[in-house]
Design a protein around this motif. Structure first.
Motif, PDB file in Angstrom:
ATOM      1  N   HIS A   2     -86.557 -49.306 -83.044  1.00 12.53           N
ATOM      2  CA  HIS A   2     -86.200 -49.852 -84.357  1.00 12.53           C
ATOM      3  C   HIS A   2     -85.121 -49.056 -85.089  1.00 12.53           C
ATOM      4  N   VAL A   3     -84.564 -48.045 -84.424  1.00 13.63           N
ATOM      5  CA  VAL A   3     -83.543 -47.224 -85.074  1.00 13.63           C
ATOM      6  C   VAL A   3     -82.254 -47.229 -84.270  1.00 13.63           C
ATOM      7  N   LEU A   4     -82.337 -46.852 -82.996  1.00 12.69           N
ATOM      8  CA  LEU A   4     -81.142 -46.669 -82.175  1.00 12.69           C
ATOM      9  C   LEU A   4     -81.390 -47.139 -80.752  1.00 12.69           C
ATOM     10  N   GLY A   5     -80.458 -47.925 -80.235  1.00  9.94           N
ATOM     11  CA  GLY A   5     -80.521 -48.359 -78.853  1.00  9.94           C
ATOM     12  C   GLY A   5     -79.319 -47.831 -78.096  1.00  9.94           C
ATOM     13  N   LEU A   6     -79.413 -47.839 -76.779  1.00  8.16           N
ATOM     14  CA  LEU A   6     -78.281 -47.486 -75.934  1.00  8.16           C
ATOM     15  C   LEU A   6     -77.688 -48.773 -75.384  1.00  8.16           C
ATOM     16  N   THR A   7     -76.470 -49.057 -75.767  1.00  6.79           N
ATOM     17  CA  THR A   7     -75.762 -50.248 -75.316  1.00  6.79           C
ATOM     18  C   THR A   7     -74.414 -49.815 -74.786  1.00  6.79           C
ATOM     19  N   TYR A  51     -75.430 -45.535 -65.264  1.00  4.53           N
ATOM     20  CA  TYR A  51     -76.782 -46.076 -65.252  1.00  4.53           C
ATOM     21  C   TYR A  51     -77.027 -47.313 -66.118  1.00  4.53           C
ATOM     22  N   ILE A  52     -76.087 -47.683 -66.973  1.00  3.21           N
ATOM     23  CA  ILE A  52     -76.301 -48.844 -67.837  1.00  3.21           C
ATOM     24  C   ILE A  52     -75.203 -49.870 -67.567  1.00  3.21           C
ATOM     25  N   PRO A  53     -75.571 -51.100 -67.240  1.00  2.00           N
ATOM     26  CA  PRO A  53     -74.546 -52.136 -67.050  1.00  2.00           C
ATOM     27  C   PRO A  53     -73.838 -52.444 -68.379  1.00  2.00           C
ATOM     28  N   VAL A  54     -72.574 -52.817 -68.300  1.00  2.00           N
ATOM     29  CA  VAL A  54     -71.806 -53.154 -69.505  1.00  2.00           C
ATOM     30  C   VAL A  54     -72.542 -54.247 -70.278  1.00  2.00           C
ATOM     31  N   ILE A  87     -57.831 -42.146 -69.212  1.00  2.00           N
ATOM     32  CA  ILE A  87     -58.377 -42.381 -67.866  1.00  2.00           C
ATOM     33  C   ILE A  87     -58.776 -43.844 -67.647  1.00  2.00           C
ATOM     34  N   PHE A  88     -59.451 -44.449 -68.629  1.00  2.49           N
ATOM     35  CA  PHE A  88     -60.025 -45.777 -68.432  1.00  2.49           C
ATOM     36  C   PHE A  88     -59.314 -46.895 -69.183  1.00  2.49           C
ATOM     37  N   GLY A  89     -58.556 -46.557 -70.209  1.00  6.07           N
ATOM     38  CA  GLY A  89     -57.920 -47.589 -71.036  1.00  6.07           C
ATOM     39  C   GLY A  89     -58.852 -48.124 -72.109  1.00  6.07           C
ATOM     40  N   TYR A  90     -60.016 -47.524 -72.243  1.00  8.21           N
ATOM     41  CA  TYR A  90     -60.999 -47.887 -73.266  1.00  8.21           C
ATOM     42  C   TYR A  90     -61.875 -46.679 -73.535  1.00  8.21           C
ATOM     43  N   VAL A  91     -62.618 -46.735 -74.630  1.00  5.23           N
ATOM     44  CA  VAL A  91     -63.573 -45.681 -74.969  1.00  5.23           C
ATOM     45  C   VAL A  91     -64.970 -46.187 -74.647  1.00  5.23           C
ATOM     46  N   THR A  92     -65.745 -45.359 -73.988  1.00  2.00           N
ATOM     47  CA  THR A  92     -67.128 -45.695 -73.675  1.00  2.00           C
ATOM     48  C   THR A  92     -67.985 -45.418 -74.907  1.00  2.00           C
ATOM     49  N   ASP A  93     -68.606 -46.477 -75.434  1.00  3.63           N
ATOM     50  CA  ASP A  93     -69.518 -46.360 -76.570  1.00  3.63           C
ATOM     51  C   ASP A  93     -70.925 -46.689 -76.101  1.00  3.63           C
TER      52      ASP A  93
END
Length: 158
Positions: free
Chosen positions: A36-41, A24-27, A105-111
């Motif tokens: 002002h505290v936490l975002g989803l990126t 649901y979120i583009p890279v 699986i992906f070669g990277y970690v999703t953060d």
């Protein structure tokens, strides 16, 4: 075993959150989460914190695998007598396995979690497990470990 169940639940939570972010979120896009505290990126991290070792993902994959196997052995042998220590290790195991799954699986970690009030690396549920479980285990070991094993620090100096 309770400890492996705890680890499995946390790995599942980590993987569900990561799958939802990938879906649901583009890279690179940021969505508000806690103002002002936490975002989803959505970030694809091939390295560790602050992207160190970003060109050596295989080292991080191997390290996660070795740590995961070691933690499974410690948990299976019930190395520590107290639930606190064992639960702490199970939480660290969940984090190591959660990030290991992504690397394999992906070669990277999703953060996805980005602090907005300080500059800090973007992190995920598995990272939270590693840090919180690690801190919990260190507190246990430093302040309660020797006393529970029947080794009083005063006795060890005699």
């Amino acid at each position: 075993m309770l400890y492996f169940f705890l680890a499995a639940v946390l790995v599942a939570a980590d993987q569900i959150v990561k799958a939802l972010v990938r879906l649901y979120i583009p890279v690179g896009a940021q969505l508000p989460f806690l103002p002002h505290v936490l975002g989803l990126t959505y970030a694809q991290n091939t390295g560790a914190a602050f992207s160190i070792f970003h060109q050596h993902t295989w080292i991080l994959t191997l390290t996660s695998l070795v740590v995961s196997v070691l933690l499974v052995v410690l948990l299976a042998r019930r190395t520590f007598p107290q639930r606190w220590a064992m639960c702490s290790l199970a939480v660290v195991l969940a984090g190591a396995v959660g990030n290991l799954i992504d690397r394999v699986i992906f070669g990277y970690v999703t953060d996805m979690f980005q602090t907005l009030f300080i500059t800090f690396p973007i992190f995920n549920v598995a990272d939270i497990c590693i840090v919180c479980g690690g801190i919990s285990f260190v507190v246990y070991y430093l302040f309660f470990g020797e006393k529970e094993d029947g080794h009083d620090s005063a006795d060890s100096h005699r």
